[in-house]
Scaffold this motif. Structure first.
Motif, mmCIF file in Angstrom:
data_model
loop_
_atom_site.group_PDB
_atom_site.id
_atom_site.type_symbol
_atom_site.label_atom_id
_atom_site.label_comp_id
_atom_site.label_asym_id
_atom_site.label_seq_id
_atom_site.Cartn_x
_atom_site.Cartn_y
_atom_site.Cartn_z
ATOM 1 N N VAL A 267 0.768 -1.381 -0.019
ATOM 2 C CA VAL A 267 -0.053 -0.026 0.026
ATOM 3 C C VAL A 267 0.711 1.217 -0.120
ATOM 4 N N THR A 268 1.739 1.359 0.660
ATOM 5 C CA THR A 268 2.827 2.553 0.483
ATOM 6 C C THR A 268 3.076 2.989 -0.982
ATOM 7 N N GLN A 269 3.654 1.837 -1.767
ATOM 8 C CA GLN A 269 3.924 2.076 -3.103
ATOM 9 C C GLN A 269 2.709 2.336 -3.959
ATOM 10 N N LEU A 270 1.656 1.906 -3.529
ATOM 11 C CA LEU A 270 0.149 2.107 -4.254
ATOM 12 C C LEU A 270 -0.047 3.564 -3.763
ATOM 13 N N ALA A 271 -0.034 3.898 -2.539
ATOM 14 C CA ALA A 271 -0.533 5.560 -2.195
ATOM 15 C C ALA A 271 0.582 6.445 -2.929
ATOM 16 N N ARG A 272 1.899 6.079 -3.001
ATOM 17 C CA ARG A 272 2.830 6.950 -3.528
ATOM 18 C C ARG A 272 2.344 7.263 -5.131
ATOM 19 N N SER A 273 2.098 5.954 -5.608
ATOM 20 C CA SER A 273 1.687 6.031 -7.215
ATOM 21 C C SER A 273 0.470 7.156 -7.492
ATOM 22 N N ILE A 274 -0.470 6.761 -6.603
ATOM 23 C CA ILE A 274 -1.791 7.376 -6.876
ATOM 24 C C ILE A 274 -1.682 8.967 -6.736
ATOM 25 N N GLY A 275 -0.905 9.092 -5.569
ATOM 26 C CA GLY A 275 -0.643 10.454 -5.122
ATOM 27 C C GLY A 275 0.072 11.430 -6.090
ATOM 28 N N TYR A 276 0.601 10.836 -7.008
ATOM 29 C CA TYR A 276 1.449 11.709 -8.080
ATOM 30 C C TYR A 276 0.365 12.357 -8.983
ATOM 31 N N ASP A 277 -0.806 11.678 -8.837
ATOM 32 C CA ASP A 277 -1.933 12.476 -9.551
ATOM 33 C C ASP A 277 -2.459 13.633 -8.652
ATOM 34 N N PRO A 278 -2.148 14.960 -9.422
ATOM 35 C CA PRO A 278 -2.672 16.110 -8.634
ATOM 36 C C PRO A 278 -4.109 16.270 -8.337
ATOM 37 N N ARG A 279 -4.902 15.482 -8.910
ATOM 38 C CA ARG A 279 -6.438 15.556 -8.649
ATOM 39 C C ARG A 279 -6.544 14.662 -7.298
ATOM 40 N N ILE A 280 -5.467 13.689 -7.109
ATOM 41 C CA ILE A 280 -5.637 12.984 -5.976
ATOM 42 C C ILE A 280 -4.735 13.641 -4.559
ATOM 43 N N GLY A 281 -3.462 13.845 -5.013
ATOM 44 C CA GLY A 281 -2.483 14.512 -4.273
ATOM 45 C C GLY A 281 -2.004 13.527 -3.346
ATOM 46 N N ASN A 282 -0.814 13.685 -2.574
ATOM 47 C CA ASN A 282 -0.224 12.805 -1.809
ATOM 48 C C ASN A 282 -0.492 12.768 -0.241
ATOM 49 N N ARG A 283 -1.139 13.939 0.081
ATOM 50 C CA ARG A 283 -1.371 14.306 1.582
ATOM 51 C C ARG A 283 -2.450 13.314 2.169
ATOM 52 N N PHE A 284 -2.227 13.065 3.181
ATOM 53 C CA PHE A 284 -3.237 12.157 3.936
ATOM 54 C C PHE A 284 -3.594 10.873 3.462
ATOM 55 N N LEU A 285 -2.547 10.217 2.712
ATOM 56 C CA LEU A 285 -2.553 9.191 2.084
ATOM 57 C C LEU A 285 -1.721 7.943 2.797
ATOM 58 N N GLN A 286 -1.576 8.297 3.962
ATOM 59 C CA GLN A 286 -0.646 7.570 4.954
ATOM 60 C C GLN A 286 -1.332 6.291 5.531
ATOM 61 N N ALA A 287 -1.111 5.154 4.786
ATOM 62 C CA ALA A 287 -1.765 3.899 5.479
ATOM 63 C C ALA A 287 -1.151 3.523 6.769
ATOM 64 N N GLY A 288 -1.840 3.064 7.500
ATOM 65 C CA GLY A 288 -1.510 2.612 8.865
ATOM 66 C C GLY A 288 -2.585 2.513 9.866
ATOM 67 N N LEU A 289 -2.403 2.760 11.133
ATOM 68 C CA LEU A 289 -3.076 2.491 12.253
ATOM 69 C C LEU A 289 -4.339 3.450 12.222
ATOM 70 N N GLY A 290 -4.428 4.293 11.359
ATOM 71 C CA GLY A 290 -5.785 4.866 11.146
ATOM 72 C C GLY A 290 -5.886 6.131 11.862
ATOM 73 N N PHE A 291 -6.837 7.056 11.905
ATOM 74 C CA PHE A 291 -7.178 8.326 12.538
ATOM 75 C C PHE A 291 -7.741 8.243 13.910
ATOM 76 N N GLY A 292 -7.163 9.023 14.876
ATOM 77 C CA GLY A 292 -7.878 9.217 16.207
ATOM 78 C C GLY A 292 -7.726 10.444 16.578
ATOM 79 N N GLY A 293 -7.664 10.874 17.721
ATOM 80 C CA GLY A 293 -7.549 12.294 18.039
ATOM 81 C C GLY A 293 -8.920 12.956 18.547
ATOM 82 N N ALA A 294 -9.147 14.087 18.857
ATOM 83 C CA ALA A 294 -10.188 14.650 19.600
ATOM 84 C C ALA A 294 -11.362 15.108 18.403
ATOM 85 N N CYS A 295 -10.986 14.880 17.361
ATOM 86 C CA CYS A 295 -11.647 15.647 16.109
ATOM 87 C C CYS A 295 -12.315 14.830 15.292
ATOM 88 N N LEU A 296 -11.237 13.779 14.025
ATOM 89 C CA LEU A 296 -11.921 13.252 13.096
ATOM 90 C C LEU A 296 -13.129 12.014 13.702
#
Ligand SMILES: NC(=O)c1ccc[n+]([C@@H]2O[C@H](COP(=O)([O-])OP(=O)(O)OC[C@H]3O[C@@H](n4cnc5c(N)ncnc54)[C@H](O)[C@@H]3O)[C@@H](O)[C@H]2O)c1
Ligand SMILES: O=c1ccn([C@@H]2O[C@H](COP(=O)(O)OP(=O)(O)O[C@H]3O[C@H](CO)[C@@H](O)[C@H](O)[C@H]3O)[C@@H](O)[C@H]2O)c(=O)[nH]1
Length: 475
Positions: A267-296
C-alpha cells in the motif's frame, strides 16, 4: 462571497466598524483555553491584539499566567512568555472581567461525543455562552469556533437573546477552525482560509477587524488568505465536511491496505503512485493504524447523527463504513502481533499471555501530548486485554496516557520499554522511533520482531538487522 486578500480593490461589503470598547482594534477573548483556545489566545497576542483567555479550570489558568503552556504544542511556550511580558495577554477565571474586556468573544470550549450516543455534547457551549451573556453590559460579538452540529449557531443566538437585554445588541457569528495539532501555531498565524458565518454587516466588519492581523501578516509575506463570508449553516457544515473528507481519504487508503494484505500488494507504493496524480494528491494518504484524536472520529459520528436528525442520514451512510475501516486497523495490529508471536486466535481473539510487548507511542500522532481516542493507546489496551505484559513509552504523552489507561506499564525511555520484549510495536511515528537504530535495539530485546503500525520504519534496514518486520498493508 469569496474575498481574496490582499484585494486589489477595496472590500466594499465589509464596513469599517469601531469596536464597542473604543479601542483601535477589537479586544478579543477566548472562552476555553484547551488545545484550541490557548493556542488562539497566545497567537492572537502575537499578532498584536489585546487578549484575555478565560477558562473554568483554575489550574490551567494559573499555569498559563505563570508562563507555562498546559499542552505540548511546538513553538507555543516561547510565544506565551513573550506576550505575557509584553502585557498584551492574560488569563482569567473571572467571567465578569472577561465580559467587560472583550469586543469579540470566541467560544472555544469542547464539544465531545455524547456518552449516550454519537451526537455532540453541547453542554459546555451552553454553559459558556450563558454565563458570558449574563455578564455582558455592552454590545459585543460572540463567535463560535468550536466544532458543532449544523443549527447550533441559531440556537446560540436564541440563548444569547434570552440572557442579554435586547438594547445591548449583542450579536452572534460562527467561524470554524481548521488547525492541526502539532502545527497549530503556524495554522493560526497562517491559515489556509478563514470562513465566517454572519448575519449582519456589523458582525462581518467586526470579524474582519478581528482577523485583520492574519491578513496583514499574509500581506507582508506576499501570501493570500482566502476569506469566505457565508451563512451560519454553511459555516458550520464546512468544518464537519472538511473533517469527513480527511477521514474518508485516510480510510480509503486503509481500505486499499486491506486489499493489499489479501492480494500481496504494497500500500505504501500504491499510495505514492496514486498520489502523483494532482487530482488525488499525496497528503493524507498515509496508510497505517488510522485516524484518532479529539476531532476526526467524534466529528464524523456527530455529523452522521445530525444528518439523521435532519432526514439526510442516507447521504452520510458511507461515513459509518469510514469509521469501521478505521477501527479494523486496530484489530489488524493485534492480529499481526499474535502472528509474529506464533499465537493462534480463538473466538475471543488471540491469547498473548506470557508475552512481553513494547509499545512505542501513545499519542494519536507525533508532536502532541494528546491521547484522546489515540489508536496507539487503544491497541496497547487490546494487547493488554489479550494477556500480554505491555510496556509503553511516548516522548510527550506519558502523563496523559497514564491517566487514560492506568493498567499499562509506562517506561521512562524507548530503551527501557523494549528491554527483554518479545515483540516491539511502533504505533505513533515520532522521529525518535523512526530514526531508532535497529541494530542497537536488537541487542536489548528478547525477540527481534516488530510491527510497524504507521509504516514509518525503513523495512530493509530492520530486516538487515535481523528483525522479522510486519507493516500494515505491506507484504
Ligand atoms: N484540538 C484541535 O486541534 C481542534 C481544532 C479545531 C477545532 N477544534 C474544536 O474546538 C473545540 C475545543 O477543542 P479542544 O481540543 O481545545 O478541547 P479541550 O478539551 O482541550 O479544551 C476545552 C476547554 O474548555 C474549557 N471549558 C469547559 N467548560 C467551560 C466553560 N463553561 N467556560 C469556559 N471554558 C470551559 C475546559 O476546561 C477546557 O480547557 C472542540 O469543539 C473541537 O472539536 C479543536
Ligand atoms: O495520512 C494520514 C494522515 C493522518 N492520519 C491520522 O489521522 C489522525 C488525525 O490527524 P490530523 O488531521 O493531522 O490531526 P488533528 O490535529 O486531529 O486535525 C484534524 O482535526 C482538527 C480538529 O477538527 C482539524 O482542525 C484539522 O484540520 C484536522 O486535520 C491522526 O491520528 C493521524 O495519525 C493518518 O492515519 N494518515
Amino acid at each position: 462571497m469569496t474575498i481574496p486578500y490582499p484585494n486589489t480593490q477595496p472590500v466594499p461589503a465589509i464596513a469599517a466598524v469601531t469596536p464597542p470598547s473604543g479601542a483601535a482594534r477589537p479586544r478579543v477573548t477566548f472562552l476555553g483555553t484547551g488545545y484550541l483556545g490557548a493556542t488562539y489566545a497566545i497567537c492572537y497576542a502575537e499578532l498584536g491584539y489585546e487578549v484575555l483567555g478565560y477558562d473554568v479550570d483554575a489550574d490551567k489558568i494559573a499555569k498559563l499566567n505563570a508562563g507555562e503552556v498546559p499542552i505540548h504544542e511546538p513553538g507555543l511556550d516561547e510565544l506565551l512568555r513573550r506576550n505575557l511580558t509584553a502585557g498584551r495577554l492574560r488569563f482569567s477565571t473571572d467571567i465578569q472581567e472577561t465580559a467587560d474586556f472583550g469586543d469579540v468573544h470566541f467560544i472555544c470550549v469542547g464539544t465531545p461525543q455524547r456518552a449516550d450516543g454519537m451526537g455532540a455534547d453541547l453542554s459546555y457551549v451552553e454553559a459558556s455562552v450563558t454565563s458570558l451573556a449574563q455578564h455582558l453590559t455592552r454590545k459585543a460579538l460572540i463567535v463560535g469556533k468550536s466544532t458543532v452540529p449544523v443549527g447550533t449557531a441559531e440556537w446560540v443566538e436564541q440563548l444569547v437573546g434570552k440572557h442579554t437585554p435586547t438594547d445591548l445588541g449583542v450579536e452572534v457569528a460562527w467561524s470554524p477552525e481548521f488547525l492541526q495539532e502539532g502545527f497549530a501555531v503556524d495554522d493560526v498565524l497562517r491559515p489556509n482560509r478563514i470562513v465566517v458565518g454572519v448575519k449582519s454587516e456589523w458582525a462581518n466588519g467586526m470579524l474582519y477587524a478581528a482577523h485583520k492581523g492574519v491578513f496583514d501578516l499574509a500581506a507582508t509575506e506576499d501570501r493570500e488568505v482566502p476569506l469566505v463570508v457565508t451563512d451560519f449553516a454553511t459555516a458550520e457544515l464546512v468544518k464537519v465536511a472538511a473533517n469527513a473528507f480527511l477521514a474518508t481519504k485516510i480510510s480509503f487508503i486503509n481500505a486499499m491496505a486491506e486489499v493489499c494484505e489479501a492480494a500481496g500488494g504494497d500500500v505504501t507504493q500504491l499510495a505514492r503512485s496514486i498520489g502523483y496524480d494532482p487530482r488525488i494528491g499525496n497528503r493524507f494518504l498515509q496508510a497505517g493504524l488510522g485516524f484518532g484524536g479529539a476531532c476526526l472520529p467524534k466529528d464524523i459520528r456527530a455529523f452522521q447523527a445530525r444528518a439523521q436528525e435532519l432526514g439526510a442520514g442516507e447521504a452520510l451512510r458511507f461515513l459509518h463504513e469510514v469509521d469501521l475501516i478505521n477501527l479494523r486497523r486496530r484489530t489488524r495490529v493485534l492480529q499481526l502481533a499474535a502472528d509474529l508471536l506464533g499465537r493462534r486466535s480463538g473466538p475471543a481473539g488471540p491469547d498473548l499471555s506470557g508475552t512481553r510487548i513494547a509499545v512505542l507511542g501513545a499519542t494519536f500522532k507525533p508532536n502532541t501530548d494528546d491521547v484522546r481516542d489515540a489508536p496507539a493507546l487503544a491497541v496497547a489496551a487490546l494487547l493488554d486485554k489479550a494477556g500480554a505484559e505491555v510496556h509503553v513509552f511516548d516522548p510527550q504523552g506519558m502523563e496523559n496516557a497514564r491517566r487514560a489507561v492506568p493498567e499499562l506499564t509506562y517506561e521512562a525511555s524507548m530503551t527501557d520499554a523494549v528491554r527483554d520484549a518479545d515483540l516491539v510495536c511502533v504505533l505513533t511515528e515520532w522521529a525518535e522511533f523512526r530514526n531508532a537504530d535497529p541494530v542497537a535495539l536488537g541487542e536489548l530485546v528478547n525477540g527481534r520482531k516488530v510491527v510497524d503500525g504507521r509504516n514509518c520504519l525503513d523495512s530493509t534496514l530492520w530486516t538487515q538487522a535481523g528483525w522479522e518486520y510486519r507493516g500494515l498493508g505491506r507484504p
